[in-house]
Write an enzyme that holds these catalytic residues in place. Structure first.
Site, PDB file in Angstrom:
ATOM      1  CB  THR A 170      -0.868  -0.039   1.280  1.00  0.00           C
ATOM      2  OG1 THR A 170      -1.835  -1.043   1.105  1.00  0.00           O
ATOM      3  CG2 THR A 170      -1.539   1.281   1.586  1.00  0.00           C
ATOM      4  NE  ARG A 198     -10.208  -5.124   4.286  1.00  0.00           N
ATOM      5  CZ  ARG A 198      -9.068  -4.471   4.261  1.00  0.00           C
ATOM      6  NH1 ARG A 198      -8.735  -3.767   3.192  1.00  0.00           N
ATOM      7  NH2 ARG A 198      -8.244  -4.520   5.273  1.00  0.00           N
ATOM      8  CB  THR A 220       0.897   0.781   5.561  1.00  0.00           C
ATOM      9  OG1 THR A 220       0.813  -0.370   4.721  1.00  0.00           O
ATOM     10  CG2 THR A 220       2.309   0.912   6.088  1.00  0.00           C
ATOM     11  N   GLY A 221      -0.745  -1.666   6.972  1.00  0.00           N
ATOM     12  CA  GLY A 221      -0.749  -2.948   7.665  1.00  0.00           C
ATOM     13  C   GLY A 221      -2.135  -3.555   7.612  1.00  0.00           C
TER      14      GLY A 221
HETATM   15  N1  ASP Z   1      -4.001  -1.104   5.377  1.00  0.00           N
HETATM   16  C1  ASP Z   1      -4.368  -1.634   4.097  1.00  0.00           C
HETATM   17  C2  ASP Z   1      -5.711  -2.281   4.195  1.00  0.00           C
HETATM   18  O1  ASP Z   1      -5.926  -3.050   5.118  1.00  0.00           O
HETATM   19  C3  ASP Z   1      -3.400  -2.618   3.576  1.00  0.00           C
HETATM   20  C4  ASP Z   1      -1.963  -2.192   3.660  1.00  0.00           C
HETATM   21  O2  ASP Z   1      -1.626  -1.232   4.314  1.00  0.00           O
HETATM   22  O3  ASP Z   1      -1.131  -2.845   3.013  1.00  0.00           O
HETATM   23  O4  ASP Z   1      -6.525  -2.074   3.342  1.00  0.00           O
END
Ligand code: ASP
Length: 295
Positions: A170, A198, A220-221
């Site tokens: 992301t 989602r 992010t995560g």
């Molecule tokens: N936080 C993002 C999500 O759950 C994914 C990511 O940060 O890689 O949509």
């Protein structure tokens, strides 16, 4: 004083070189805009567009696919005066972050979702575009195969009942322009194999994306865990008294206690930039005092 920091996601980064090249390019694009005297908003949006157009990252072209094989994307922009705009579960646009900016600038709302967000994008003149890549199709097919053979996927305890999540990649950017304004922008394809409909943390302000007079924060995560923690707002709260790096460190520490893994980038009112993560790795780049740093 101009400042910019970008990230290319936290998690298990398989293509290190691709990430390095990508975040370096994005931070340079954003920095050049700031040098020209343009706004922090222009800088972060351009930096994110650069990464949306790079299939290395999980956003725009190359977004991770949902369980039913679609690229449903989330994106957001926010300024330190709390102006904000976002789109969630948007499909068939090239640059979701540009649509998010239009939501902020052209509507009375802060978040448009799904087919109606697509309709809004068309009204705003964004053409139909297919962001799905062959690589992502293959990745989805392989993962479904693994699920069928009884493999457990992290974060998806309940998914097997419908049928790894591979988050990371992301993207996001935070900048301060010559007038001292701070802006943040982020974009994601979400988590691989998510259920249709989602929505992750990126477009939910205060969770993955936040800015106010104290500065800007992007997370992010694992979106679901980030939402439960209100991670970005929590970090901004810490920045009320602490410089960005100490605030990020504290927010990461709290996340670890709650079992939330991921990464943060932040910028405080004084222009200090910060990053931190408790995942395996994180890709980022920043320019401070004309010095470019790449992870
Ligand atoms: N936080 C993002 C999500 O759950 C994914 C990511 O940060 O890689 O949509």
């Amino acid at each position: 004083m101009i400042r910019i920091i970008v990230h290319g996601g936290a998690g298990r980064i398989t293509d290190q070189e691709g990430h390095r090249t990508g975040v370096r390019r994005a931070v340079r694009v954003g920095h050049a805009i700031l040098q020209d005297g343009d706004s922090a908003l222009d800088a972060v949006v351009k930096a994110v567009v650069t990464m949306e157009d790079d299939p290395t990252f999980n956003c725009g072209t190359g977004s991770a696919l949902s369980l039913d094989g679609r690229a449903e994307m989330d994106a957001a922009v926010m300024l330190d005066d709390r102006s904000c705009g976002a789109v969630a579960a948007i499909e068939r646009v090239k640059n979701p972050v540009l649509v998010a900016r239009q939501v902020m600038e052209q509507t009375d709302h802060v978040l448009l979702v799904g087919p109606e967000a697509v309709k809004f994008a068309r009204w705003m003149g964004f053409e139909s575009y297919d962001p799905i890549t062959e690589h992502r199709k293959k990745q989805r097919a392989e993962l479904i195969q693994r699920l069928k053979s009884g493999h457990k996927l992290r974060y998806f305890d309940k998914l097997a009942s419908f049928i790894d999540k591979d988050n990371g990649d992301t993207v996001g950017a935070i900048a301060m322009d010559r007038r001292g304004r701070i802006a943040v922008a982020a974009s994601t394809g979400g988590i691989l194999l998510h259920l249709p409909g989602r929505v992750g943390d990126t477009p939910v302000f205060g969770t993955g994306t936040y800015a106010d007079e104290r500065g800007g924060v992007l997370a992010t995560g694992h979106g679901e865990e980030i939402i439960k923690l209100m991670w970005a707002f929590r970090t901004a709260d810490f920045m009320e008294k602490l410089p960005a790096q100490m605030a990020v460190d504290r927010a990461i520490q709290q996340a670890s206690q709650y079992g939330c893994t991921g990464g943060l980038i932040a910028m405080d009112r004084k222009g200090n930039v910060a990053y931190g993560f408790n995942s395996q790795s994180m890709s980022y780049a920043y320019v401070v005092n004309e010095q470019l740093v790449v992870f």
